[in-house]
Design a protein around this motif. Structure first.
Motif, PDB file in Angstrom:
ATOM      1  N   MET A 174      39.143  29.397   4.046  1.00  0.00           N
ATOM      2  CA  MET A 174      37.883  30.031   4.087  1.00  0.00           C
ATOM      3  C   MET A 174      37.543  30.731   5.359  1.00  0.00           C
ATOM      4  N   ARG A 175      37.983  30.257   6.359  1.00  0.00           N
ATOM      5  CA  ARG A 175      37.966  30.942   7.778  1.00  0.00           C
ATOM      6  C   ARG A 175      38.501  31.953   7.634  1.00  0.00           C
ATOM      7  N   PHE A 176      39.886  32.183   7.290  1.00  0.00           N
ATOM      8  CA  PHE A 176      40.731  33.330   7.259  1.00  0.00           C
ATOM      9  C   PHE A 176      39.941  34.445   6.311  1.00  0.00           C
ATOM     10  N   ALA A 177      39.476  34.084   5.195  1.00  0.00           N
ATOM     11  CA  ALA A 177      38.821  35.055   4.291  1.00  0.00           C
ATOM     12  C   ALA A 177      37.499  35.660   4.974  1.00  0.00           C
ATOM     13  N   GLY A 178      37.018  34.991   5.750  1.00  0.00           N
ATOM     14  CA  GLY A 178      35.694  35.332   6.644  1.00  0.00           C
ATOM     15  C   GLY A 178      36.331  36.112   7.688  1.00  0.00           C
TER      16      GLY A 178
END
Length: 183
Positions: A174-178
């Protein structure tokens, strides 16, 4: 940026990332992701590892986003000034190892020291744990500031690998997607 808009190059660390490691899972899940393969995972050579990153970045047919773990983070930092300008859009860096510590893994033989301190020429984020046995959080924070990287405090997470319970690591994805969204 979407994952389909870029080439995601997974850069594992010392001994590679096993089947259950979050990097291996992401490689299987993300269609534009592929691993930067090294000739030797167990006897890392800074020049060889940097050279392989340079080759894979140059071969990429889309803008590149690097995803490094552990010694892969340092390989990316050493490669950064040699990369073609503008080709790398960002780097997602996890679990910096402190190879400058006297008690660091002897097999690495300090080949990746000293840790580069010049700003990285692309946006980056460094995720660091407060209980990583390979790097104190304060050191990771200091290096992140030198690189111009955003620092993310992962709390009590160990080395952020399968052994520390971060095989799937949905929070990381999720952090990577952000991170991609901001590129």
């Amino acid at each position: 940026m979407k994952t389909s808009d870029c080439s995601i190059l997974i850069v594992p660390g010392y001994t590679n990332s096993g089947e259950d490691h979050w990097q291996s899972r992401w490689e299987r899940q993300l269609s534009s992701a592929r691993r930067v393969e090294q000739e030797s995972w167990d006897a890392p050579s800074r020049d060889a590892w940097v050279g392989r990153i340079l080759e894979d970045v140059k071969r990429a047919d889309k803008p590149v986003v690097l995803v490094g773990h552990s010694l892969g983070v340092l390989a990316i930092a050493h490669a950064a000034p040699l990369l073609p300008r503008g080709k790398v859009q960002g780097a997602f860096l996890v679990s910096l190892p402190d190879v400058e510590r006297p008690d660091f893994i002897p097999a690495i033989d300090r080949a990746f020291a000293p840790i580069p301190r010049d700003p990285l020429p692309f946006p980056s984020v460094l995720i660091a744990s407060r209980t990583d046995p390979h790097c104190d959080y304060a050191k990771a924070e200091d290096i992140a500031y030198a690189w111009g990287s955003a620092i993310v405090d992962a709390g009590d997470s160990g080395h952020l690998n399968a052994e520390s319970g971060h095989g799937p690591w949905p929070e990381g994805l999720m952090r990577f997607a952000g991170f991609l969204k901001r590129l």
